[in-house]
Design a protein around this motif. Structure first.
Motif, PDB file in Angstrom:
ATOM      1  N   LEU A 103     -16.993 -26.484   6.020  1.00 45.68           N
ATOM      2  CA  LEU A 103     -18.567 -26.435   6.012  1.00 45.68           C
ATOM      3  C   LEU A 103     -18.964 -27.916   5.496  1.00 45.68           C
ATOM      4  CD1 LEU A 103     -19.194 -22.935   4.682  1.00 45.68           C
ATOM      5  CD2 LEU A 103     -20.265 -23.973   6.519  1.00 45.68           C
ATOM      6  N   VAL A 104     -18.373 -28.338   4.448  1.00 45.08           N
ATOM      7  CA  VAL A 104     -18.853 -29.920   3.794  1.00 45.08           C
ATOM      8  C   VAL A 104     -18.471 -30.832   4.625  1.00 45.08           C
ATOM      9  CG1 VAL A 104     -18.429 -31.425   2.025  1.00 45.08           C
ATOM     10  CG2 VAL A 104     -18.634 -28.900   1.328  1.00 45.08           C
ATOM     11  N   ARG A 105     -17.159 -30.921   5.355  1.00 42.69           N
ATOM     12  CA  ARG A 105     -16.873 -32.001   6.301  1.00 42.69           C
ATOM     13  C   ARG A 105     -17.783 -32.045   7.421  1.00 42.69           C
ATOM     14  NH1 ARG A 105     -10.352 -31.197   5.644  1.00 42.69           N
ATOM     15  NH2 ARG A 105      -9.848 -32.425   4.011  1.00 42.69           N
ATOM     16  N   GLU A 106     -18.025 -30.907   7.864  1.00 37.55           N
ATOM     17  CA  GLU A 106     -18.946 -30.624   9.154  1.00 37.55           C
ATOM     18  C   GLU A 106     -20.434 -31.265   8.802  1.00 37.55           C
ATOM     19  OE1 GLU A 106     -18.141 -30.585  12.430  1.00 37.55           O
ATOM     20  OE2 GLU A 106     -16.036 -31.038  11.353  1.00 37.55           O
ATOM     21  N   ALA A 107     -20.524 -31.172   7.390  1.00 41.47           N
ATOM     22  CA  ALA A 107     -22.133 -31.310   7.189  1.00 41.47           C
ATOM     23  C   ALA A 107     -22.064 -32.851   6.627  1.00 41.47           C
ATOM     24  CB  ALA A 107     -22.680 -30.572   5.968  1.00 41.47           C
ATOM     25  N   GLY A 108     -21.201 -33.687   6.769  1.00 40.39           N
ATOM     26  CA  GLY A 108     -21.039 -35.036   6.529  1.00 40.39           C
ATOM     27  C   GLY A 108     -20.400 -35.530   5.302  1.00 40.39           C
ATOM     28  N   GLY A 109     -19.876 -34.649   4.442  1.00 40.62           N
ATOM     29  CA  GLY A 109     -19.415 -34.850   3.357  1.00 40.62           C
ATOM     30  C   GLY A 109     -17.890 -35.187   3.429  1.00 40.62           C
ATOM     31  N   THR A 110     -17.323 -35.178   2.244  1.00 41.09           N
ATOM     32  CA  THR A 110     -15.878 -35.857   2.084  1.00 41.09           C
ATOM     33  C   THR A 110     -15.183 -34.550   1.352  1.00 41.09           C
ATOM     34  OG1 THR A 110     -16.530 -37.930   2.018  1.00 41.09           O
ATOM     35  CG2 THR A 110     -14.462 -37.707   1.154  1.00 41.09           C
ATOM     36  N   VAL A 111     -14.066 -34.196   1.550  1.00 40.88           N
ATOM     37  CA  VAL A 111     -13.122 -33.547   0.777  1.00 40.88           C
ATOM     38  C   VAL A 111     -11.739 -33.881   0.521  1.00 40.88           C
ATOM     39  CG1 VAL A 111     -12.226 -30.877   0.747  1.00 40.88           C
ATOM     40  CG2 VAL A 111     -14.571 -31.344   1.936  1.00 40.88           C
ATOM     41  N   THR A 112     -11.222 -33.965  -0.620  1.00 41.34           N
ATOM     42  CA  THR A 112     -10.178 -34.303  -0.884  1.00 41.34           C
ATOM     43  C   THR A 112      -9.319 -33.352  -2.160  1.00 41.34           C
ATOM     44  OG1 THR A 112     -10.754 -35.826  -2.924  1.00 41.34           O
ATOM     45  CG2 THR A 112     -10.521 -36.672  -0.416  1.00 41.34           C
ATOM     46  N   ASP A 113      -8.217 -33.598  -2.608  1.00 40.44           N
ATOM     47  CA  ASP A 113      -7.676 -33.231  -3.648  1.00 40.44           C
ATOM     48  C   ASP A 113      -8.159 -33.843  -4.971  1.00 40.44           C
ATOM     49  OD1 ASP A 113      -6.161 -35.432  -3.851  1.00 40.44           O
ATOM     50  OD2 ASP A 113      -4.178 -34.518  -3.592  1.00 40.44           O
ATOM     51  N   ARG A 114      -7.525 -33.572  -6.085  1.00 40.78           N
ATOM     52  CA  ARG A 114      -8.217 -34.293  -7.181  1.00 40.78           C
ATOM     53  C   ARG A 114      -7.891 -35.785  -7.347  1.00 40.78           C
ATOM     54  NH1 ARG A 114      -7.856 -31.881 -12.361  1.00 40.78           N
ATOM     55  NH2 ARG A 114      -7.703 -29.269 -12.452  1.00 40.78           N
ATOM     56  N   SER A 115      -7.039 -36.332  -6.561  1.00 39.41           N
ATOM     57  CA  SER A 115      -6.544 -37.775  -6.611  1.00 39.41           C
ATOM     58  C   SER A 115      -7.123 -38.473  -5.391  1.00 39.41           C
ATOM     59  CB  SER A 115      -5.151 -37.760  -6.581  1.00 39.41           C
ATOM     60  OG  SER A 115      -4.598 -37.414  -5.253  1.00 39.41           O
TER      61      SER A 115
END
Length: 280
Positions: free
Chosen positions: A222-234
């Motif tokens: 959802l967040v990626r397709e809304a234009g956001g960024t998703v990663t692990d803690r690092s």
């Protein structure tokens, strides 16, 4: 037709069925138990998880299922990930922020995400490469970067410390400008609800401090397709068909700041076995 259109239809249909099940069980009454990790589990959690495994086996027999309450792992490249109720404590208390969450993960990467709120009837969905939506309306993350007004960041982990350390289990208002202090208050926001708020642009980031993939797989899409960024803690990419090393979901503009200032990642436990049926 998009590559995963049949799977998205299946996930959305199941989410609608699960919402009806959760509403019925809540109206009729339910049992509550405490699991070994001291979290709550109810009749509704078990029933939705059970029905999901049954439907995946019938519709996609070669696919695995990784669930919070039970799993059926096949060792193949496709794994469905379900959190039957994210926010069980809120479900028990009647706080309307608990969500049903379903994702399809292919080769470790979430490609379908659906999250439904039984209290409001809202349903969020996304397919990799095809956008994110709330009841048909296209979602976009916020454009706030924290330089003039504080951004809104939820989560942070189970060990509240200094809000400026970005590790409070709270809703934080964070300035990326170092001269401006941050403040925090504690709110009962489950991870899926928080991730949906990031995807729709109401909030700017969510910090997930645990290792359970079922909490974040759907909102990752959802967040990626809304234009956001998703990663692990690092700040690195990771798989979502096994334990995760935390998760940062953001509008992208504040992501580097959050990676830099959040507490260093804890070691992630070894992935579970890839076959058989296990309880969660």
């Amino acid at each position: 037709m998009t590559p995963y259109a049949p799977e998205l239809r299946f996930a959305r249909a199941f989410a609608a069925e699960a919402v009806a099940v959760v509403r019925r069980i809540r109206a009729d009454g339910f049992d509550v138990a405490t699991k070994a990790d001291h979290t709550l589990v109810t009749t509704a959690d078990h029933e939705v998880n059970r029905q999901f495994i049954e439907q995946v086996v019938a519709r996609f027999p070669g696919d695995g299922v990784l669930g919070e309450e039970a799993s059926r792992l096949t060792g193949g490249p496709r794994t469905w990930v379900i959190d039957p109720i994210d926010g069980t404590q809120q479900f028990v208390l009647g706080i309307p922020v608990f969500m049903v969450s379903v994702a399809l993960v292919v080769d470790g990467r979430p490609v379908i995400g659906v999250a439904a709120n039984p209290s409001t009837g809202e349903t969020y969905w996304a397919e990799a490469g095809a956008g994110a939506y709330l009841d048909g309306a296209r979602l976009r993350v916020s454009r706030r970067d924290g330089t003039t007004v504080p951004v809104i960041v939820s989560g942070g982990g189970a060990q509240p410390v200094s809000p400026n350390g970005l590790d409070a289990d709270a809703l934080l208002r964070v300035h990326t400008a170092p001269a401006v202090s941050s403040t925090a208050q504690r709110y009962p926001w489950p991870t899926v609800f928080s991730g949906c708020k990031v995807a729709e642009g109401s909030w700017d980031a969510d910090l997930f401090g645990h290792t359970t993939a079922h909490d974040v797989a759907a909102v990752c899409v959802l967040v990626r397709e809304a234009g956001g960024t998703v990663t692990d803690r690092s700040g690195a990419d990771q798989r979502y068909d096994r334990p995760v090393d935390g998760c940062i979901l953001s509008n992208g503009l504040v992501h580097e700041h959050l990676v830099r200032h959040w507490r260093p990642a804890r070691a992630c436990p070894a992935p579970p076995g890839r076959d058989g049926v296990s309880g969660g």
